[in-house]
Design a protein around this motif. Structure first.
Motif, PDB file in Angstrom:
ATOM      1  N   LEU A 266       0.836  -1.204   0.000  1.00 14.80           N
ATOM      2  CA  LEU A 266       0.000   0.000   0.000  1.00 14.80           C
ATOM      3  C   LEU A 266       0.869   1.252   0.000  1.00 14.80           C
ATOM      4  O   LEU A 266       0.596   2.217  -0.723  1.00 14.80           O
ATOM      5  CB  LEU A 266      -0.929   0.001   1.220  1.00 14.80           C
ATOM      6  N   ALA A 267       1.913   1.250   0.829  1.00 16.73           N
ATOM      7  CA  ALA A 267       2.809   2.410   0.903  1.00 16.73           C
ATOM      8  C   ALA A 267       3.541   2.643  -0.416  1.00 16.73           C
ATOM      9  O   ALA A 267       3.888   3.784  -0.750  1.00 16.73           O
ATOM     10  CB  ALA A 267       3.824   2.217   2.038  1.00 16.73           C
ATOM     11  N   LEU A 268       3.751   1.579  -1.181  1.00 12.94           N
ATOM     12  CA  LEU A 268       4.436   1.700  -2.472  1.00 12.94           C
ATOM     13  C   LEU A 268       3.501   2.171  -3.580  1.00 12.94           C
ATOM     14  O   LEU A 268       3.945   2.411  -4.708  1.00 12.94           O
ATOM     15  CB  LEU A 268       5.056   0.354  -2.862  1.00 12.94           C
ATOM     16  N   GLY A 269       2.214   2.264  -3.263  1.00 10.27           N
ATOM     17  CA  GLY A 269       1.271   2.792  -4.241  1.00 10.27           C
ATOM     18  C   GLY A 269       0.346   1.773  -4.873  1.00 10.27           C
ATOM     19  O   GLY A 269      -0.455   2.124  -5.750  1.00 10.27           O
ATOM     20  N   TYR A 270       0.410   0.517  -4.451  1.00  4.47           N
ATOM     21  CA  TYR A 270      -0.486  -0.498  -4.994  1.00  4.47           C
ATOM     22  C   TYR A 270      -1.843  -0.431  -4.298  1.00  4.47           C
ATOM     23  O   TYR A 270      -1.931  -0.055  -3.122  1.00  4.47           O
ATOM     24  CB  TYR A 270       0.128  -1.893  -4.836  1.00  4.47           C
ATOM     25  N   SER A 271      -2.870  -0.822  -5.012  1.00  2.00           N
ATOM     26  CA  SER A 271      -4.218  -0.777  -4.450  1.00  2.00           C
ATOM     27  C   SER A 271      -4.483  -2.039  -3.639  1.00  2.00           C
ATOM     28  O   SER A 271      -3.813  -3.070  -3.834  1.00  2.00           O
ATOM     29  CB  SER A 271      -5.253  -0.675  -5.567  1.00  2.00           C
ATOM     30  N   PRO A 272      -5.472  -2.000  -2.732  1.00  2.00           N
ATOM     31  CA  PRO A 272      -5.848  -3.219  -1.993  1.00  2.00           C
ATOM     32  C   PRO A 272      -6.209  -4.367  -2.929  1.00  2.00           C
ATOM     33  O   PRO A 272      -5.892  -5.526  -2.644  1.00  2.00           O
ATOM     34  CB  PRO A 272      -7.050  -2.760  -1.172  1.00  2.00           C
ATOM     35  N   GLU A 273      -6.837  -4.053  -4.052  1.00  6.66           N
ATOM     36  CA  GLU A 273      -7.214  -5.094  -5.014  1.00  6.66           C
ATOM     37  C   GLU A 273      -5.977  -5.726  -5.648  1.00  6.66           C
ATOM     38  O   GLU A 273      -5.912  -6.950  -5.824  1.00  6.66           O
ATOM     39  CB  GLU A 273      -8.123  -4.506  -6.097  1.00  6.66           C
ATOM     40  N   GLU A 274      -5.002  -4.906  -5.985  1.00  7.99           N
ATOM     41  CA  GLU A 274      -3.768  -5.430  -6.585  1.00  7.99           C
ATOM     42  C   GLU A 274      -3.011  -6.325  -5.616  1.00  7.99           C
ATOM     43  O   GLU A 274      -2.290  -7.238  -6.038  1.00  7.99           O
ATOM     44  CB  GLU A 274      -2.866  -4.275  -7.023  1.00  7.99           C
ATOM     45  N   LEU A 275      -3.175  -6.081  -4.331  1.00 10.25           N
ATOM     46  CA  LEU A 275      -2.462  -6.854  -3.309  1.00 10.25           C
ATOM     47  C   LEU A 275      -3.271  -8.038  -2.800  1.00 10.25           C
ATOM     48  O   LEU A 275      -2.782  -8.821  -1.984  1.00 10.25           O
ATOM     49  CB  LEU A 275      -2.102  -5.939  -2.134  1.00 10.25           C
ATOM     50  N   GLY A 276      -4.503  -8.183  -3.264  1.00  9.61           N
ATOM     51  CA  GLY A 276      -5.334  -9.308  -2.851  1.00  9.61           C
ATOM     52  C   GLY A 276      -6.021  -9.129  -1.516  1.00  9.61           C
ATOM     53  O   GLY A 276      -6.532 -10.090  -0.941  1.00  9.61           O
ATOM     54  N   MET A 277      -6.073  -7.910  -1.003  1.00 12.61           N
ATOM     55  CA  MET A 277      -6.618  -7.690   0.334  1.00 12.61           C
ATOM     56  C   MET A 277      -8.128  -7.871   0.405  1.00 12.61           C
ATOM     57  O   MET A 277      -8.691  -8.009   1.499  1.00 12.61           O
ATOM     58  CB  MET A 277      -6.221  -6.298   0.834  1.00 12.61           C
ATOM     59  N   SER A 279      -9.572 -10.437  -0.324  1.00 13.13           N
ATOM     60  CA  SER A 279      -9.813 -11.846   0.004  1.00 13.13           C
ATOM     61  C   SER A 279      -9.793 -12.121   1.500  1.00 13.13           C
ATOM     62  O   SER A 279     -10.007 -13.254   1.919  1.00 13.13           O
ATOM     63  CB  SER A 279      -8.761 -12.726  -0.688  1.00 13.13           C
ATOM     64  N   HIS A 280      -9.514 -11.114   2.310  1.00  9.16           N
ATOM     65  CA  HIS A 280      -9.523 -11.300   3.761  1.00  9.16           C
ATOM     66  C   HIS A 280     -10.933 -11.584   4.250  1.00  9.16           C
ATOM     67  O   HIS A 280     -11.928 -11.151   3.656  1.00  9.16           O
ATOM     68  CB  HIS A 280      -9.004 -10.048   4.467  1.00  9.16           C
ATOM     69  N   ARG A 281     -11.033 -12.301   5.378  1.00  8.62           N
ATOM     70  CA  ARG A 281     -12.335 -12.519   5.995  1.00  8.62           C
ATOM     71  C   ARG A 281     -12.823 -11.263   6.721  1.00  8.62           C
ATOM     72  O   ARG A 281     -13.984 -10.910   6.656  1.00  8.62           O
ATOM     73  CB  ARG A 281     -12.253 -13.690   6.985  1.00  8.62           C
ATOM     74  N   VAL A 282     -11.925 -10.618   7.465  1.00  9.79           N
ATOM     75  CA  VAL A 282     -12.259  -9.384   8.178  1.00  9.79           C
ATOM     76  C   VAL A 282     -11.979  -8.210   7.243  1.00  9.79           C
ATOM     77  O   VAL A 282     -10.876  -8.072   6.712  1.00  9.79           O
ATOM     78  CB  VAL A 282     -11.453  -9.243   9.486  1.00  9.79           C
ATOM     79  N   ASP A 283     -12.980  -7.384   7.038  1.00  9.18           N
ATOM     80  CA  ASP A 283     -12.910  -6.291   6.075  1.00  9.18           C
ATOM     81  C   ASP A 283     -11.799  -5.297   6.410  1.00  9.18           C
ATOM     82  O   ASP A 283     -11.736  -4.772   7.525  1.00  9.18           O
ATOM     83  CB  ASP A 283     -14.267  -5.571   6.045  1.00  9.18           C
ATOM     84  N   CYS A 284     -10.921  -5.048   5.436  1.00 10.60           N
ATOM     85  CA  CYS A 284      -9.852  -4.046   5.595  1.00 10.60           C
ATOM     86  C   CYS A 284     -10.300  -2.667   5.137  1.00 10.60           C
ATOM     87  O   CYS A 284      -9.541  -1.700   5.246  1.00 10.60           O
ATOM     88  CB  CYS A 284      -8.617  -4.464   4.795  1.00 10.60           C
ATOM     89  N   GLY A 285     -11.525  -2.580   4.617  1.00  8.32           N
ATOM     90  CA  GLY A 285     -12.028  -1.315   4.110  1.00  8.32           C
ATOM     91  C   GLY A 285     -11.963  -0.169   5.101  1.00  8.32           C
ATOM     92  O   GLY A 285     -11.532   0.941   4.741  1.00  8.32           O
ATOM     93  N   PRO A 286     -12.376  -0.374   6.374  1.00  7.86           N
ATOM     94  CA  PRO A 286     -12.299   0.728   7.342  1.00  7.86           C
ATOM     95  C   PRO A 286     -10.888   1.272   7.536  1.00  7.86           C
ATOM     96  O   PRO A 286     -10.700   2.479   7.702  1.00  7.86           O
ATOM     97  CB  PRO A 286     -12.834   0.086   8.631  1.00  7.86           C
ATOM     98  N   PHE A 287      -9.885   0.376   7.499  1.00  8.34           N
ATOM     99  CA  PHE A 287      -8.501   0.832   7.625  1.00  8.34           C
ATOM    100  C   PHE A 287      -8.114   1.695   6.433  1.00  8.34           C
ATOM    101  O   PHE A 287      -7.545   2.782   6.592  1.00  8.34           O
ATOM    102  CB  PHE A 287      -7.559  -0.364   7.735  1.00  8.34           C
ATOM    103  N   VAL A 288      -8.431   1.217   5.231  1.00 12.22           N
ATOM    104  CA  VAL A 288      -8.059   1.947   4.023  1.00 12.22           C
ATOM    105  C   VAL A 288      -8.775   3.291   3.964  1.00 12.22           C
ATOM    106  O   VAL A 288      -8.175   4.314   3.617  1.00 12.22           O
ATOM    107  CB  VAL A 288      -8.368   1.108   2.767  1.00 12.22           C
TER     108      VAL A 288
END
Length: 315
Positions: A266-277, A279-288
Motif C-alpha cells: 500500500l505504501a508503495l502505491g499499490y491498491s488493496p485489489e492489486e495486493l489481494g486484500m 480476500s480477507h475474511r475481516v474487512d480491511c475497508g475501514p482501515f483503508v
C-alpha cells in the motif's frame, strides 16, 4: 545483493495465495533477485511432524536446506514457522557433526548434501537488514502518518533465538522499525509478544484457540488500534479467520488484519485489489478509508479529527 530462493511453505500457497501475491509484488517493486526453485516440500511443521517422527522432521528440513546449499543461494520466507523450523535443524546439525553426517548418509541416497551454509531469514528481518530502512523510505509513495497500528511478532519470528539470531527475543525492534519507517505509530500493548494460540486448533482445542485470539483482540479494540499487522500465515489464520468466526457468533472486534507485505505494498502505491486484500475474511475497508481520510487531511493541513469526519470515496 546475493540471489535468494523464496520458501513459500504450505499454508500461504494453499490457504492464503493473496499473501504470495503481495509478497511477489513488493519483491518485484524493489527489483530483488529472488528465485523460485523446484523441490521444496513442507518445512516440515514442527508441532505435528516432530512430535510423531523426530528423524523425519530433521531429514526433511535438512533436505530443503540442501537445495539452497547446493545452488549457493540464501533462503528467505514470508512464513515465520518455516524459517524457525529450518533454522532450528540447521543450528542443531551444524553443532553436531555426528548427527550431520548421519543425516547426510540418508540424503546421499537421493544425491543431496546438507552443508548448512545457506543464510535463512524471514521476510521482516530481511527487509530490515538486507533491503534497509533508507531504501524502503525512498520507495514510499504514501506513508501511514497518523495511523496507529499494533504489530504481532509471533513466536517463531524470534524463537528459538540461538538458531535465528535476528532480533532480541525479549525486546524485538526490527518489525517496529519497519512500521515506523512506513510512517505509522507502532503501539505498545500488554499482549504484544503473546502467542497467537493458533496451534491449539491443530490439537482440536478450538475454544482455547479462540480464547487466545479474544484476549489480544479485546485489548486492541479498547486501544482503538487501526489494524493488526503480522507476518505469519498461522497468526493470520488465527486473527483473520477466527476473528471472523467469533464475529459471526455476535462478538464484535472490527480489527482489520493486514500482512506486512500488504502494508508495504500500500505504501508503495499499490491498491488493496492489486495486493489481494479483498480476500480477507475481516474487512480491511475501514482501515483503508481512514488512511485515505487522514492522508487527505494532513496534505491539506486540516485538523485530523475534522478530516476524519469528512466523507471519503475510495475508487
Amino acid at each position: 545483493m546475493k540471489e535468494f530462493a523464496v520458501f513459500w511453505g504450505c499454508t500461504i500457497q494453499t490457504r492464503f495465495p493473496f499473501i504470495e501475491k503481495s509478497t511477489r509484488t513488493v519483491l518485484d517493486a524493489f527489483k530483488l533477485p529472488y528465485r523460485d526453485i523446484d523441490g521444496f516440500t513442507c518445512c516440515p511443521e514442527k508441532s505435528l511432524v516432530n512430535n510423531v517422527d523426530r528423524g523425519a522432521f530433521v531429514v526433511t528440513a535438512a533436505r530443503n536446506v540442501s537445495l539452497v546449499d547446493e545452488l549457493g543461494y540464501d533462503l528467505v520466507s514470508p512464513c515465520t514457522g518455516c524459517v524457525s523450523n529450518l533454522a532450528t535443524v540447521r543450528s542443531e546439525l551444524n553443532a553436531n557433526p555426528g548427527e550431520k553426517a548421519h543425516v547426510n548418509s540418508f540424503l546421499k541416497e537421493i544425491g543431496r548434501e546438507f552443508t548448512g551454509e545457506a543464510g535463512l531469514r524471514h521476510l521482516v528481518p530481511f527487509f530490515h537488514d538486507a533491503v534497509g530502512i533508507s531504501r524502503i523510505k525512498q520507495k514510499i509513495k504514501k506513508d501511514f502518518s497518523g495511523m496507529r497500528v499494533a504489530i504481532h511478532y509471533g513466536c517463531h519470528m524470534i524463537r528459538p533465538s540461538h538458531a535465528l539470531k535476528n532480533d532480541d527475543p525479549l525486546n524485538p525492534k526490527k518489525f517496529d522499525n519497519l512500521i515506523r519507517a512506513l510512517g505509522a505509530e507502532s503501539l505498545e500493548f500488554n499482549t504484544k509478544l503473546m502467542c497467537c494460540g493458533q496451534g491449539l486448533d491443530r490439537i482440536d482445542r478450538h475454544e482455547n484457540a479462540l480464547h487466545f485470539a479474544r484476549i489480544k483482540l479485546k485489548e486492541l479494540k479498547s486501544m482503538g488500534a487501526d489494524a493488526l499487522i503480522l507476518c505469519c500465515p498461522s497468526c493470520f489464520l488465527q486473527f483473520d479467520n477466527n476473528q471472523f468466526l467469533m464475529e459471526k457468533e455476535g462478538e464484535k472486534f472490527g480489527v482489520p488484519v493486514i500482512y506486512f507485505t500488504e502494508l508495504l505494498g500500500l505504501a508503495l502505491g499499490y491498491s488493496p485489489e492489486e495486493l489481494g486484500m479483498t480476500s480477507h475474511r475481516v474487512d480491511c475497508g475501514p482501515f483503508v478509508k481512514k488512511w485515505e481520510a487522514v492522508t487527505t487531511a494532513l496534505s491539506r493541513g486540516v485538523d485530523m479529527e475534522e478530516g476524519l469526519r469528512a466523507p471519503v470515496v475510495i475508487g
